[in-house]
Design a protein around this motif. Sequence first.
Motif, PDB file in Angstrom:
ATOM      1  N   ASN A 160       0.836  -1.197   0.000  1.00 52.32           N
ATOM      2  CA  ASN A 160       0.000   0.000   0.000  1.00 52.32           C
ATOM      3  C   ASN A 160       0.874   1.251   0.000  1.00 52.32           C
ATOM      4  OD1 ASN A 160      -1.761   2.168   0.833  1.00 52.32           O
ATOM      5  ND2 ASN A 160      -3.200   0.597   1.508  1.00 52.32           N
ATOM      6  N   GLN A 162       0.361   3.948   1.278  1.00 51.18           N
ATOM      7  CA  GLN A 162       0.357   4.533   2.623  1.00 51.18           C
ATOM      8  C   GLN A 162       1.416   3.894   3.519  1.00 51.18           C
ATOM      9  OE1 GLN A 162      -3.695   3.968   3.906  1.00 51.18           O
ATOM     10  NE2 GLN A 162      -4.415   5.846   2.893  1.00 51.18           N
ATOM     11  N   ASP A 163       1.718   2.616   3.269  1.00 49.65           N
ATOM     12  CA  ASP A 163       2.761   1.941   4.045  1.00 49.65           C
ATOM     13  C   ASP A 163       4.132   2.538   3.737  1.00 49.65           C
ATOM     14  OD1 ASP A 163       0.851   0.268   5.146  1.00 49.65           O
ATOM     15  OD2 ASP A 163       1.156  -1.302   3.649  1.00 49.65           O
ATOM     16  N   THR A 165       4.693   5.664   2.798  1.00 53.09           N
ATOM     17  CA  THR A 165       4.725   6.962   3.483  1.00 53.09           C
ATOM     18  C   THR A 165       4.931   6.774   4.982  1.00 53.09           C
ATOM     19  OG1 THR A 165       3.231   7.884   1.821  1.00 53.09           O
ATOM     20  CG2 THR A 165       3.451   9.097   3.898  1.00 53.09           C
ATOM     21  N   GLY A 166       4.243   5.795   5.553  1.00 49.98           N
ATOM     22  CA  GLY A 166       4.373   5.551   6.990  1.00 49.98           C
ATOM     23  C   GLY A 166       5.783   5.152   7.364  1.00 49.98           C
ATOM     24  N   LYS A 282      11.192   6.798  -2.302  1.00 44.51           N
ATOM     25  CA  LYS A 282      10.009   5.928  -2.248  1.00 44.51           C
ATOM     26  C   LYS A 282      10.261   4.577  -2.919  1.00 44.51           C
ATOM     27  CE  LYS A 282       7.743   7.855  -6.353  1.00 44.51           C
ATOM     28  NZ  LYS A 282       6.532   8.530  -6.866  1.00 44.51           N
TER      29      LYS A 282
END
Length: 314
Positions: A160, A162-163, A165-166, A282
């Motif tokens: 994901n 979001q993972d 970014t986290g 990223k």
Amino acid sequence: MNRKARNINFLVIGSLFLVPWAHAQNTHTDAIVAVVNDDVITLKDLRQYVAGIAGQLRVENKSPEEIRQIMGDYEQKGLDKLIEDKLILAAANDKGIEVRGDIVDKRMKEIKGGYPSEDGFLNALNAQGMTVSDLQQKLTDQLKVKYEVDMEVRDKIFINPQDVTGYYNKHKAEFNRKPTVNLQSIFVSFDKHSKQEAHSRADEARSRMLAGEDFDKIFQKYSDSSSVGEVEQGQMVDAVENVVFNLKLKEVSDPVEVENGIYVFKAIGISPGKQQTLAEVKDRIYGKLLDDQFQAKLKEWIDKLRGKAYVEIK
């Protein structure tokens, strides 16, 4: 491809040095070391397997460093890895996975391309006690293993965004790029010159650098070691680091004495440290999360295969 991914894609290759060899030397070669379902593995089988795979790596012109890397994770886990290979290959065969001949032929062509002639390739095979058919079969089995692992593990992984970014927000210190400086350097060795002579040569070299003379000519005349090039803060001894990271662009340092000689530096590039952005890292984070999840799911899947099979280690 990172090291772990390479090892998984070539699980059969990865099981290179599989035997606790000190023990093996004192054991009868027909001794049974494991049973996997209906397949009995003897010490002789294991030795032949090792010899065959090692021979393949040499035929493929792998460097000693590549061989060391491929087998590095397996030296102490040999028998377990061989059992895993057999379980995965059996699972692939149970599914009826086939490898197209043109794919194997393409891989064979790539290997042959590393040799100046067909005879050179065949001689290398012969030197390892292998035939063309042996190599084709090994490549076929390896591709079956890869396809089975891809189908059952790799293709089921989803990362994901979001993972990513986290992870970045929790580990920003990992992405704090240190300052770097690109250096031209002259090194005058105390092994080749007396201290007095070394200081004199370093002073002469510095004067010519300050005068703007061609660095390559100065280097050829005075330096006893290669030029330093780009370095990151924290890589050099304090006495040197305190000098080079205070240089301005194109500035030439005073002579810097270290234990075994004298340096003169010129800064030809300076990059200040900075916090790398999420956009910059990223892909690296994605690769790490993908690999972490892959390793975990691979282990879970192999444990299931072992749980369904009859495996006995003697």
